[in-house]
Design an enzyme around this catalytic site. Structure first.
Site, PDB file in Angstrom:
ATOM      1  N   GLU A 152      32.484  39.070  22.828  1.00 56.96           N
ATOM      2  CA  GLU A 152      33.260  39.489  22.979  1.00 56.96           C
ATOM      3  C   GLU A 152      34.617  38.667  23.059  1.00 56.96           C
ATOM      4  O   GLU A 152      36.035  38.794  22.565  1.00 56.96           O
ATOM      5  CB  GLU A 152      32.830  39.402  24.687  1.00 56.96           C
ATOM      6  CG  GLU A 152      32.433  39.937  25.504  1.00 56.96           C
ATOM      7  CD  GLU A 152      32.785  41.381  25.025  1.00 56.96           C
ATOM      8  OE1 GLU A 152      33.746  41.602  25.389  1.00 56.96           O
ATOM      9  OE2 GLU A 152      31.595  41.974  24.753  1.00 56.96           O
TER      10      GLU A 152
ATOM     11  N   HIS B 181      34.117  45.608  17.588  1.00 58.74           N
ATOM     12  CA  HIS B 181      32.223  45.739  17.905  1.00 58.74           C
ATOM     13  C   HIS B 181      32.218  45.810  17.035  1.00 58.74           C
ATOM     14  O   HIS B 181      31.170  45.639  16.591  1.00 58.74           O
ATOM     15  CB  HIS B 181      31.877  45.838  19.724  1.00 58.74           C
ATOM     16  CG  HIS B 181      32.229  44.875  20.775  1.00 58.74           C
ATOM     17  ND1 HIS B 181      31.906  43.415  20.490  1.00 58.74           N
ATOM     18  CD2 HIS B 181      32.709  45.032  21.635  1.00 58.74           C
ATOM     19  CE1 HIS B 181      32.260  42.976  22.063  1.00 58.74           C
ATOM     20  NE2 HIS B 181      32.680  44.120  22.485  1.00 58.74           N
TER      21      HIS B 181
ATOM     22  N   HIS C 259      39.739  46.177  20.562  1.00 57.99           N
ATOM     23  CA  HIS C 259      38.510  44.971  21.357  1.00 57.99           C
ATOM     24  C   HIS C 259      37.853  46.145  21.087  1.00 57.99           C
ATOM     25  O   HIS C 259      36.717  45.543  19.972  1.00 57.99           O
ATOM     26  CB  HIS C 259      39.031  45.035  22.631  1.00 57.99           C
ATOM     27  CG  HIS C 259      37.565  44.246  23.336  1.00 57.99           C
ATOM     28  ND1 HIS C 259      37.372  43.159  23.158  1.00 57.99           N
ATOM     29  CD2 HIS C 259      36.498  44.760  23.978  1.00 57.99           C
ATOM     30  CE1 HIS C 259      36.433  42.715  23.768  1.00 57.99           C
ATOM     31  NE2 HIS C 259      35.476  44.162  24.629  1.00 57.99           N
ATOM     32  N   GLU C 260      37.171  47.492  21.215  1.00 59.67           N
ATOM     33  CA  GLU C 260      36.033  47.859  20.822  1.00 59.67           C
ATOM     34  C   GLU C 260      35.319  48.522  19.920  1.00 59.67           C
ATOM     35  O   GLU C 260      34.630  48.396  19.270  1.00 59.67           O
ATOM     36  CB  GLU C 260      35.736  49.582  21.702  1.00 59.67           C
ATOM     37  CG  GLU C 260      35.440  49.415  23.497  1.00 59.67           C
ATOM     38  CD  GLU C 260      34.583  48.723  24.270  1.00 59.67           C
ATOM     39  OE1 GLU C 260      33.509  48.179  22.970  1.00 59.67           O
ATOM     40  OE2 GLU C 260      35.237  47.847  25.129  1.00 59.67           O
TER      41      GLU C 260
HETATM   42 ZN   LIG Z   1      33.638  44.539  24.765  1.00 59.18          ZN
END
Ligand SMILES: [Zn+2]
Length: 269
Positions: free
Chosen positions: A190, A133, A129-130
């Site tokens: 997100e 980003h 997830h990170e």
């Molecule tokens: Zn996030």
């Protein structure tokens, strides 16, 4: 509230289209196909990420536990093998539940998160997830939105509205700036990072279904005494789990493909 939010989001979208028309290079498409505005030079964003990571390394105590390092590096290596590029990973001796990735290919993981997860798949969900980003250039987009917003506000101030309708519009922009414009876009970031992360972890051979367990655990932990720092910037759990579930069939295909070619990372705490 939601109607107001979507109105302001629509206004920003229109403004972005306007800017995109004026400055063709400012408009790009995100990895999941969103039109977005990226005004900042990538080199500058990268430099800011490197600076921030260096600051953290000098200010925060690092966790030098060998088992933790092996565990986190094993997961990060498998994921960044899928994304490409060379990444630096640092574990910070911090009990809060947090992980982050910064432009310039830097990953930070807090000890608290290592202690929370049951297995490598769950930590892979956060790291994926990170990294998502960073690869989707969300920092650039966020800073560009702030710039666009300040232009809108300055533009509105220059009009010096004298009519009630004008004043109302100006007030609306102010409110929009705080609650309407930025917030929905953060959620878009997100969702995008979630979907990208799910694909990365699955392609690396981690079980994507564990992402749902992970976010449920984070939600539970954040309601207890344990601080879940990541939750303050990563809101709305119901939506997150619904979106992950909806994308799960695609991710499971990647997972099965990875398994069939022998990608079975053995990362243990
Ligand atoms: Zn996030």
């Amino acid at each position: 509230m939601h109607i107001f939010q979507s109105t302001y989001k629509l206004m920003l979208n229109k403004f972005i289209i306007l800017i995109c028309t004026a400055l063709l290079t400012a408009c790009t498409t995100s990895p999941t196909g969103r039109s977005r505005i990226t005004l900042m030079p990538d080199a500058q964003i990268k430099q800011m990420g490197l600076q921030a990571f260096n600051d953290l390394k000098t200010k925060k105590k690092q966790d030098n536990n060998i088992r933790h390092k092996q565990f986190v590096n094993c997961i990060a290596d498998a994921i960044t093998h899928e994304t490409g590029g060379s990444w630096e990973v640092v574990i910070f001796a911090d009990k809060s539940l947090n992980a982050f990735a910064l432009p310039g290919n830097k990953i930070g993981v807090h000890t608290g998160l290592i202690n929370l997860v049951d297995n490598a798949d769950q930590l892979a969900a956060v790291i994926g997830h990170e990294v998502g980003h960073v690869l989707a250039k969300h920092s650039n987009e966020r800073m560009s939105q702030k710039t666009a917003l300040s232009i809108i506000q300055k533009g509105a101030a220059l009009l010096s509205p004298t009519t009630d309708a004008g004043k109302l519009a100006l007030g609306a922009l102010g409110i929009g700036g705080q609650y309407g414009l930025i917030l929905p876009f953060s959620r878009a970031h997100e969702s995008e990072a979630d979907i990208m992360g799910l694909d990365f972890m699955a392609k690396a051979g981690f079980d994507p279904r564990e992402s749902i367990t992970l976010w449920q655990k984070m939600d539970q932990a954040s309601q207890g005494a344990q601080p879940a720092e990541i939750m303050s910037t990563h809101p709305s759990h119901g939506t997150r789990i619904n979106e992950l579930s909806a994308h799960m069939p695609v991710a499971l295909k990647y997972y099965q493909q990875a398994q069939s070619i022998g990608k079975k990372p053995r990362c243990h705490k």
